[in-house]
Design an enzyme around this catalytic site. Sequence first.
Site, short mmCIF file in Angstrom:
data_model
loop_
_atom_site.label_atom_id
_atom_site.label_comp_id
_atom_site.label_asym_id
_atom_site.label_seq_id
_atom_site.Cartn_x
_atom_site.Cartn_y
_atom_site.Cartn_z
N GLY A 30 27.02 -15.00 -5.84
CA GLY A 30 27.77 -15.20 -7.08
C GLY A 30 27.59 -14.08 -8.08
O GLY A 30 28.56 -13.57 -8.64
N ARG A 310 9.00 -16.84 1.44
CA ARG A 310 7.60 -16.65 1.03
C ARG A 310 6.60 -17.47 1.87
O ARG A 310 5.59 -17.94 1.34
CB ARG A 310 7.41 -17.05 -0.44
CG ARG A 310 8.39 -16.38 -1.37
CD ARG A 310 8.24 -16.87 -2.79
NE ARG A 310 9.42 -16.49 -3.57
CZ ARG A 310 9.74 -16.96 -4.76
NH1 ARG A 310 8.96 -17.83 -5.35
NH2 ARG A 310 10.83 -16.57 -5.38
N ASP A 497 15.87 -9.51 -59.10
CA ASP A 497 14.79 -10.35 -58.59
C ASP A 497 13.49 -9.76 -59.16
O ASP A 497 13.47 -8.61 -59.61
CB ASP A 497 14.82 -10.31 -57.06
CG ASP A 497 13.56 -10.87 -56.46
OD1 ASP A 497 13.19 -12.00 -56.83
OD2 ASP A 497 12.92 -10.17 -55.63
#
Length: 731
Positions: A30, A310, A497
Amino acid sequence: MSRTIIISNRLPVKISEVNGVFELKQSEGGLATGLGSIYRQGDNMWIGWPGLEVLSEEKQAEVSEKLSEINLNPVFLSQDEINLYYEGFSNEVLWPVFHYHPTYAKYEQSYWESYVSVNHKFKEAVLKIAEPGDVIWVHDYQLLLLPGLIRAEQPDITIGFFQHIPFPSYELFRLIPWRAEILENMLGADLLGFHTFDDARHFLSAATRILPVHSSANVVNHNDRQIVIESFPMGIDNKRFEELTQREEVKETATMLRTTFKGCRLVLTIDRLDYSKGVLQRLHAFEMLLQKNPEYIEQVVLYMIIVPSRDTVPQYKELRDEIDKIVGNINSCYRTLKWLPVHYYYRSFPEDMLSALYYTADVCLVSPMRDGMNLVSKEYVASRTNENGVLILSEMAGAAKELVDAIIVNPNNIIEVYKAIIQALNMPAEEQRCRMKAMREVVSKFNIRHWVKIYMDRLNEVKQMQQSMQAKRIGPQSLTNLEQQYTAASKRMIFLDYDGTLVGFQINPEQASPDEELYSILEQLTSDPANAVVLISGRKHDTLENWFGHLPLDIIAEHGVWQKRREQEWLQIPGLSNYWKNDVQPVLETYVDRTPGSFIEEKTYSLAWHYRKVGEGLGELRANELMSDLRFITADQGLQILPGNKVIEIKNVEVNKGKAALTLLDQCDYDYILALGDDHTDEDMFKAFPSDAVTIKIGSHISAARYYLRDHREARHFLKNLALKKSYVSE
Ligand code: GDG
């Protein structure tokens, strides 16, 4: 022209040496199909290990030459690297931990060292061809360090990363000795993709708890870069699976299967040999079916394909032996002269056979203990062109989030799986059709091409977002422009600020009181009749009153809870409540108890946990923990958590510097708006203002502001210069 480079551990190709000549067979998997439209184009490239064991240099050159014809670029691995990086770190550390089998993990230093060095090897291969405008897409857990390694050398390049296996919860991930290095390097990417929202959530929680980084929703801020973490459920090439079922060979095999299993219902399972696949539990469920419901004897067959994998690793060998044993037991206990309950194959099959099985099987049983996505479930659905058949799907597979019309099971609950098999075998045709149709729509819409497209589109968007968030440093030219605009204006509003913007950061907030220079700048600015100056801060209103009450200023305190117009009384936003403090305060107190140096500041409508006096690292770690603890409490109480500079503040959502500033702006027509701020809370103000406002972020270039200055010293210098221009205006 920029190019796209895909990198994965394995190249999408099978190479075999026949009579001394290398033959290539491109993979039809895929991912290879989906990415085919990318890597085969122009100068694009796919880099990876060709899967061959050690080759002489001469043979390597020959293979490289052949691969380059189809835009593939090999990274050759030595036997040691295969053992330590691939079998070792990837498959014996990351795989078990990421699949919730931490006891199988072997934390070998030699594995880690090889993992680092092979990731470097991949980096070298990428850097040989990559240029700054290119797009890099790294795949999967074998290459977790690669994004960071590339970023270190190509700071502006676009990097995407996609992980195909699950990302575990923080509690598991933290077990890995090299967890911080792994996360740090993953954050070298611009977009990190996972199959499910849960994986993305786990990554965010691990990153923000282990590293000193902040996240806001699904964006992590790291080294002045914004990294987006999102889920992209991978699809399959559904058309290909549909078409396979129409092939003559497939039809013949399907007929043969039907004849062989005449009168029997077929339950199909296909997996690679792995402890994450739940093979043993599934066999127990099938055994339970035969034991408790003998009427199914000779009526149902479990057709089980396990693809070898495996099996030199002890855990895999043990699993294989155990499967052999259980299959043997079931078959010897229940078989009859004309029927074998479990047809077990330990090998792989050609795709025609696979397709015929998908097409024929009445039920497909997919019951992994943990699976990133699981493509078999989607392939079964895509192959059901007659819209019948039943899918039983583990809730632990990523696919369960999309294929919600399957019979969803917890694979650990053997009774539930057993009941699901009975439900599947007895499902009325109409219900089968209804569920299958819905699942086929999902598989068709979210196919592999769609996945590639939305990932690439998002990566592009993220890069653009990063660029648009880059405020510009004020250089001589922009300074002149800004000053000219200032002098030309006749009605200005200036929002300032305080902490981090006008004064430097102090360990004790009380010490950050205004000095003579600052008073003089403010006096000059306010003395210009064209200026309305607003001090806008998170600080308490009484502190600001003490410091600035005597100046002809407007003041917004506590992020907007309090407002004071020049020479008027302080006013509060009406309708705010602070009952929520009873829930939040005790949580903050536990953090004060656990974190030496941290303290709580209580304001009228907010609570702040400060960690500016806490040791470097610990403060950030606790701040991240605190934020995730608070999320549960704050979500349903209309509260907002604001991570600031060494402070976490909790306040009502209605309180916001942006909203507060707009109430002042709305009261008059201004032709010049200037705003300076340094932290997260100032971003609300930058975003709220019209696009021609001069917004300046102090200390960082990642901001919604248009410009940035390095620190409060530069901010003062800038304001001082502006203030001098007033005489020119007033003249
Ligand atoms: C990772 C994640 C995630 C199986 N047997 C045969 C055969 N297959 C093919 C299937 C399917 C693929 O192998 C297995 O799909 P998975 O979803 O398990 O994918 P993996 O690559 O193993 O794993 C997984 C995936 O990445 C994608 O992101 O879904 O969670 O672990 O396509 O058809 N193919 C052939 N013969 C077989 O016997 N020809």
